[in-house]
Write a protein that holds these residues in place. Sequence first.
Motif, PDB file in Angstrom:
ATOM      1  N   ALA A 157       0.893  -1.060  -0.047  1.00  0.00           N
ATOM      2  CA  ALA A 157       0.130   0.063  -0.174  1.00  0.00           C
ATOM      3  C   ALA A 157       0.816   1.220   0.141  1.00  0.00           C
ATOM      4  N   THR A 158       0.478   2.205  -0.813  1.00  0.00           N
ATOM      5  CA  THR A 158       1.130   3.439  -0.858  1.00  0.00           C
ATOM      6  C   THR A 158       0.997   4.444   0.146  1.00  0.00           C
ATOM      7  N   VAL A 159      -0.125   4.301   1.086  1.00  0.00           N
ATOM      8  CA  VAL A 159      -0.528   5.167   2.000  1.00  0.00           C
ATOM      9  C   VAL A 159       0.293   5.054   3.233  1.00  0.00           C
ATOM     10  N   GLY A 160       0.936   6.009   3.688  1.00  0.00           N
ATOM     11  CA  GLY A 160       1.933   6.136   4.735  1.00  0.00           C
ATOM     12  C   GLY A 160       1.652   6.536   6.046  1.00  0.00           C
ATOM     13  N   PRO A 161       2.270   6.310   7.039  1.00  0.00           N
ATOM     14  CA  PRO A 161       1.536   6.434   8.309  1.00  0.00           C
ATOM     15  C   PRO A 161       1.321   8.173   8.790  1.00  0.00           C
ATOM     16  N   SER A 162       0.557   8.368   9.663  1.00  0.00           N
ATOM     17  CA  SER A 162       0.116   9.671   9.749  1.00  0.00           C
ATOM     18  C   SER A 162      -0.370   9.394  11.326  1.00  0.00           C
ATOM     19  N   PRO A 163      -0.594  11.041  11.675  1.00  0.00           N
ATOM     20  CA  PRO A 163      -0.987  11.076  13.271  1.00  0.00           C
ATOM     21  C   PRO A 163      -2.186  10.300  13.606  1.00  0.00           C
ATOM     22  N   LEU A 164      -3.223  10.357  12.695  1.00  0.00           N
ATOM     23  CA  LEU A 164      -4.448   9.487  13.090  1.00  0.00           C
ATOM     24  C   LEU A 164      -4.136   7.916  12.819  1.00  0.00           C
ATOM     25  N   PHE A 165      -3.287   7.508  11.936  1.00  0.00           N
ATOM     26  CA  PHE A 165      -2.982   6.096  11.658  1.00  0.00           C
ATOM     27  C   PHE A 165      -1.504   6.105  11.861  1.00  0.00           C
ATOM     28  N   PRO A 166      -0.989   5.745  13.044  1.00  0.00           N
ATOM     29  CA  PRO A 166       0.379   5.584  13.117  1.00  0.00           C
ATOM     30  C   PRO A 166       0.810   4.188  12.590  1.00  0.00           C
ATOM     31  N   PHE A 167       2.264   4.338  12.411  1.00  0.00           N
ATOM     32  CA  PHE A 167       2.968   3.132  12.258  1.00  0.00           C
ATOM     33  C   PHE A 167       4.451   3.187  12.685  1.00  0.00           C
ATOM     34  N   PRO A 168       4.935   2.174  13.374  1.00  0.00           N
ATOM     35  CA  PRO A 168       4.271   0.976  13.474  1.00  0.00           C
ATOM     36  C   PRO A 168       3.006   1.207  14.614  1.00  0.00           C
ATOM     37  N   ARG A 169       2.324   0.034  14.504  1.00  0.00           N
ATOM     38  CA  ARG A 169       1.245   0.378  15.512  1.00  0.00           C
ATOM     39  C   ARG A 169       1.653  -0.068  16.919  1.00  0.00           C
ATOM     40  N   PRO A 170       1.464   0.809  17.819  1.00  0.00           N
ATOM     41  CA  PRO A 170       1.673   0.637  19.182  1.00  0.00           C
ATOM     42  C   PRO A 170       0.987  -0.424  19.772  1.00  0.00           C
ATOM     43  N   GLN A 171       1.835  -1.312  20.715  1.00  0.00           N
ATOM     44  CA  GLN A 171       0.965  -2.234  21.279  1.00  0.00           C
ATOM     45  C   GLN A 171       1.072  -2.123  22.816  1.00  0.00           C
ATOM     46  N   PRO A 172      -0.188  -1.957  23.477  1.00  0.00           N
ATOM     47  CA  PRO A 172       0.252  -1.588  24.947  1.00  0.00           C
ATOM     48  C   PRO A 172       0.887  -2.835  25.440  1.00  0.00           C
ATOM     49  N   ASN A 173       1.703  -2.359  26.584  1.00  0.00           N
ATOM     50  CA  ASN A 173       2.168  -3.563  27.558  1.00  0.00           C
ATOM     51  C   ASN A 173       2.400  -3.117  28.852  1.00  0.00           C
ATOM     52  N   PRO A 174       1.317  -2.623  29.541  1.00  0.00           N
ATOM     53  CA  PRO A 174       1.435  -2.106  30.826  1.00  0.00           C
ATOM     54  C   PRO A 174       2.173  -3.014  31.995  1.00  0.00           C
ATOM     55  N   CYS A 175       2.740  -2.335  32.908  1.00  0.00           N
ATOM     56  CA  CYS A 175       3.505  -3.292  33.838  1.00  0.00           C
ATOM     57  C   CYS A 175       2.366  -3.762  34.852  1.00  0.00           C
ATOM     58  N   SER A 176       1.518  -2.766  35.151  1.00  0.00           N
ATOM     59  CA  SER A 176       0.397  -3.029  36.432  1.00  0.00           C
ATOM     60  C   SER A 176      -0.858  -2.642  35.905  1.00  0.00           C
ATOM     61  N   LEU A 177      -1.947  -3.117  36.346  1.00  0.00           N
ATOM     62  CA  LEU A 177      -3.320  -2.393  36.151  1.00  0.00           C
ATOM     63  C   LEU A 177      -3.433  -1.157  36.508  1.00  0.00           C
ATOM     64  N   CYS A 178      -2.902  -0.638  37.753  1.00  0.00           N
ATOM     65  CA  CYS A 178      -2.923   0.763  38.371  1.00  0.00           C
ATOM     66  C   CYS A 178      -1.608   1.024  38.507  1.00  0.00           C
ATOM     67  N   ILE A 179      -1.426   2.536  38.600  1.00  0.00           N
ATOM     68  CA  ILE A 179      -0.079   3.301  38.998  1.00  0.00           C
ATOM     69  C   ILE A 179      -0.206   4.071  40.198  1.00  0.00           C
ATOM     70  N   SER A 180       0.631   4.110  41.173  1.00  0.00           N
ATOM     71  CA  SER A 180       0.477   4.696  42.319  1.00  0.00           C
ATOM     72  C   SER A 180       1.384   6.257  42.142  1.00  0.00           C
ATOM     73  N   ASP A 181       1.407   6.802  43.359  1.00  0.00           N
ATOM     74  CA  ASP A 181       2.108   8.089  43.228  1.00  0.00           C
ATOM     75  C   ASP A 181       3.457   8.361  43.154  1.00  0.00           C
ATOM     76  N   ALA A 182       4.096   6.889  43.264  1.00  0.00           N
ATOM     77  CA  ALA A 182       5.652   6.821  43.162  1.00  0.00           C
ATOM     78  C   ALA A 182       6.155   7.322  41.677  1.00  0.00           C
ATOM     79  N   GLY A 183       7.091   8.304  41.876  1.00  0.00           N
ATOM     80  CA  GLY A 183       7.388   8.868  40.482  1.00  0.00           C
ATOM     81  C   GLY A 183       6.656   9.903  39.784  1.00  0.00           C
ATOM     82  N   THR A 184       5.505  10.183  40.362  1.00  0.00           N
ATOM     83  CA  THR A 184       4.677  11.196  39.785  1.00  0.00           C
ATOM     84  C   THR A 184       5.339  12.561  39.788  1.00  0.00           C
ATOM     85  N   ASP A 185       4.845  13.310  38.774  1.00  0.00           N
ATOM     86  CA  ASP A 185       5.453  14.650  38.707  1.00  0.00           C
ATOM     87  C   ASP A 185       4.672  15.248  39.618  1.00  0.00           C
ATOM     88  N   LEU A 186       5.590  16.400  40.490  1.00  0.00           N
ATOM     89  CA  LEU A 186       5.381  17.222  41.570  1.00  0.00           C
ATOM     90  C   LEU A 186       4.268  18.124  41.165  1.00  0.00           C
TER      91      LEU A 186
END
Length: 672
Positions: A157-186
């Motif tokens: 396909a000649t259609v390239g990536p764009s903000p609405l259709f990014p490439f490569p496709r990001p695949q979420p891989n979270p470390c945990s279900l939730c995050i706590s305040d550790a390392g949160t911006d002040l």
Amino acid sequence: MPKRLPTVKTNTIFTGFLGNGGRDELGETKSDLDLNSKGDYQDLTICLNLLKTMISTVLHTDAHLFPPAETNVLISVLGLSVDAQHLFTYLAIHPDKWHRLPFLKSAVILSGDLFRIIEELCCPISNKMKSGVKSDHPSDSFWGPSNAGSQSLPSNATVGPSPLFPFPRPQPNPCSLCISDAGTDLRQLLQCMDLKELNKIREQLKIKPKKNKADLIDSILNFSATQRTVTDFFKAKAKAEKPKSQQERLREMVMLVLQKLVRIDADVHNILLRVHIAYFRSTQLPTEVLPRPLRYLQRKYPKYALTRADGIWENWEIFIEYVDSLRAEATIDGVLPSGDTEATSQRSPEKTTGKRRREAVDDEIEVKDKKGKKAEAVRKAEATKELLDEVYPRWAAHNSIKTQSDPVGPGLERFEPGYALTRTVHKGMKALKILKERSSELDVFNMLLDQEHWCAGLRGSWHSRNTSILAEKMKDGAAGGAIRAARAAIKDTTTNLIYQESIFATLTKLQKRLQEDSVHIPEPTKVSAVVLEAMSTTEKKKACKWTRPDDDSHEMTIETLVSEHYLSDFQRVMPGNCFLTTLFTLLFWDILFMPMTGAFETAFQTCPLDLCEDTFFSSRRDAIELRLSEIKTGHAADFLQIHDKEHRASKVAAVGVRWDLCTRKDLTHWGW
């Protein structure tokens, strides 16, 4: 004044509107049990049960749409303790902010220790797959040929990536279900505090008072940027340690107040949104994980064959492309207002008093200035055109690989990425109209009208606009195919009556202008008009009053005027449109709830999923045409009585039906 209503009449006329009376667009009653005063979900048990049903169903029927990392996330949710599941559901419902410990204690009723529950939600996700769950995840990139399905774009396909259709496709891989305040911006931590708490921090740091919260946070952060406390400096020097900076000290001060913060991980929330799409077979991008409001325990649903269609999305690639297409449509919806695109969205002035009211009125007058109005419309149109420039090549690529044979089954075209992109292109075309880019409009309309597999219900509007542009070009002396386009539009069976009459009028004018012999084309059916004579008593368009020519002493609204005209032969009722929708549902009940692929995918439906899509009629054409012929031959009352008798006693929740306002006597007393 209107005449007194007669007690018995043979016919009924529907006039006026009493409002929806707390009902939604489906004619269903809203209950105080659904939402609390803040508009939040109230019963977490209902929410949790629905969330678990969604996840379990998707893992069982659509696991191939989620890679192993995402499948692990969903399995981890089901493996949480009961208290952790309740808290996770609450955090999933409110994903856009940090939640403080005291507020969580009052919002969520938990039997265990809240600190332990938060630790359970924030612990690493296990990489072990639960037995019995299979995931056919993509092994190559989005453009890889090994996973290219019938709906996905080919590898060349000649259609390239764009903000609405990014490439490569990001695949979420979270470390945990939730995050706590550790390392949160002040800054984020300070934004979680109220003004009273911030002022206490300010007093401890000896900072001058500020008027608002934003300035106060800025002053606190600027003060602590490079400062070090004297006490910590000497303590650290005595212990040969590195002294704490003022920012580290400030973080300690803030956390003494906040105690603990938690929120759902953004990647986990995105995964749950895709679970929502897969479970509910959504054709619009959801903004929340769970639908709102929840009335699942308060309804009695119609009986229908619940079947989960297989192969709606063949693989992960197609599903992600479909989700991105929905996101593109939602993005354009947020830029260009619906309705009249040549007018800017304006808000009425606030109801204030004295000087503030006069200022609001002056601001409204200024906004309504023609130049400012046009400039705002042009600005929004230009922003929309930029998005359209991204969407259109993508749509053209999908259109080029689409064949007339439907690979996913009849009526399921609405789940193809190209279908959603067609709607998006249709909405983006309004920007070209505002910018007066007529040539670009014609090019796109030619492409839209050449394809017949997506959005047939929009073809009438495409024909109408295409004919109008060509007619304008003929006015300028340019040779065009306006007459040919108008004839094709009228002959097109998908052009609905709304546009047929205007297109026919345009065709007649063009033929007279060119002195061309008219080609015999059947004129669209016109509805007979009823003419009422009345005089307006005021020049204002809003709240206009009318009087009869023979009696100018009684002013009335247009609704009352029309009602009085019919009172001699009809009975007046005022339920709004729900009378007509109730009639439709009772006449076509068995057709609405007949087994159909992709129509009934969940146990919580009051109508088929494709009712509002243009595929509804095409997939049931034979049954609908047969029912219409039966109604014409005088069998409407039979269908009404059969379906009403079967479902009225149990108050079955069906789309458009209002059992309380539409009695059986009124429905069957129409002289069928």
